[in-house]
Design a protein around this motif. Sequence first.
Motif, mmCIF file in Angstrom:
data_model
loop_
_atom_site.group_PDB
_atom_site.id
_atom_site.type_symbol
_atom_site.label_atom_id
_atom_site.label_comp_id
_atom_site.label_asym_id
_atom_site.label_seq_id
_atom_site.Cartn_x
_atom_site.Cartn_y
_atom_site.Cartn_z
ATOM 1 N N ALA A 48 0.856 -1.716 0.487
ATOM 2 C CA ALA A 48 -0.034 0.210 0.041
ATOM 3 C C ALA A 48 0.793 1.513 0.096
ATOM 4 O O ALA A 48 1.971 1.751 0.590
ATOM 5 C CB ALA A 48 -0.812 -0.348 0.801
ATOM 6 N N SER A 79 -5.119 -9.938 -1.437
ATOM 7 C CA SER A 79 -5.313 -8.163 -1.593
ATOM 8 C C SER A 79 -5.446 -7.949 -3.070
ATOM 9 O O SER A 79 -5.962 -8.600 -4.089
ATOM 10 C CB SER A 79 -3.017 -7.389 -1.750
ATOM 11 O OG SER A 79 -2.904 -8.774 -2.454
ATOM 12 N N GLU A 132 -3.931 -1.344 -2.920
ATOM 13 C CA GLU A 132 -4.949 -0.440 -2.873
ATOM 14 C C GLU A 132 -4.760 -0.976 -1.230
ATOM 15 O O GLU A 132 -4.344 -0.376 -0.008
ATOM 16 C CB GLU A 132 -6.690 -1.285 -3.223
ATOM 17 C CG GLU A 132 -6.892 -0.543 -3.923
ATOM 18 C CD GLU A 132 -8.074 -0.841 -4.306
ATOM 19 O OE1 GLU A 132 -8.547 -2.185 -4.017
ATOM 20 O OE2 GLU A 132 -8.892 -0.357 -4.252
ATOM 21 N N ASN A 133 -4.758 -3.036 -0.807
ATOM 22 C CA ASN A 133 -4.661 -3.172 0.507
ATOM 23 C C ASN A 133 -3.137 -3.748 0.726
ATOM 24 O O ASN A 133 -4.076 -4.902 1.692
ATOM 25 C CB ASN A 133 -5.960 -3.477 0.836
ATOM 26 C CG ASN A 133 -5.998 -4.663 0.268
ATOM 27 O OD1 ASN A 133 -6.005 -4.845 -0.663
ATOM 28 N ND2 ASN A 133 -7.498 -4.625 -0.248
#
Length: 202
Positions: A48, A79, A132-133
């Motif tokens: 991230a 992810s 993103e994550n």
Amino acid sequence: MKKTVKYIITVAVIIAAAFLYAHVGKKVPVYDKTVDSSFYGNMGELTAGLTVQQEFICEKPVLSGVSIMCATYGNALTSTYQYQILDGKTKEVLRSGTLDASQVKNGRYYTIKFDELRKCKGREFIFTLAAENAGPGNALTVYNVPKGDEKAALSLNEDEFPSNTLALRTVSDMFDVETFVSVMFCLAYLYVFIVILYKFFS
């Protein structure tokens, strides 16, 4: 008469088969494909806050996707990543979407498809991939290749990689004349060879 009809049908089948096969997703590397894969590197874990960006020039009239070589470090990832295709000059976002890391196979090319872009030949684009994550142990990496003479800038956030290019291929779903002609001649050669072989043994 029967032989004439037979030959006409054979020719029609060969042309039809070549025509169908020529409608393919033509993949064109933006990197130097002469470089041995043993010299490939990677961009590290894309966690991230990290965004990899690759400029490239499309060689085909249409752009239907990109195929990028990824690695999962052998982990079962959960992810997700956001990708974008931008106009190289105006920086306008032309296409965007989500990449699900769980669908990526370790050490293989992963193809991202999107709605077709037209009038692309010779046009400059930018591909970006942003985590993103993703966290350590749950992140992808993407491969890079030592640069040849291609004009394609690569960066990771603010860090530039002037000596490397992503292992990225453009994907163009189109009728490819070169493939059509090659397949047609191969099928015709195969047919003639089988006929000669049949007559030789009969």
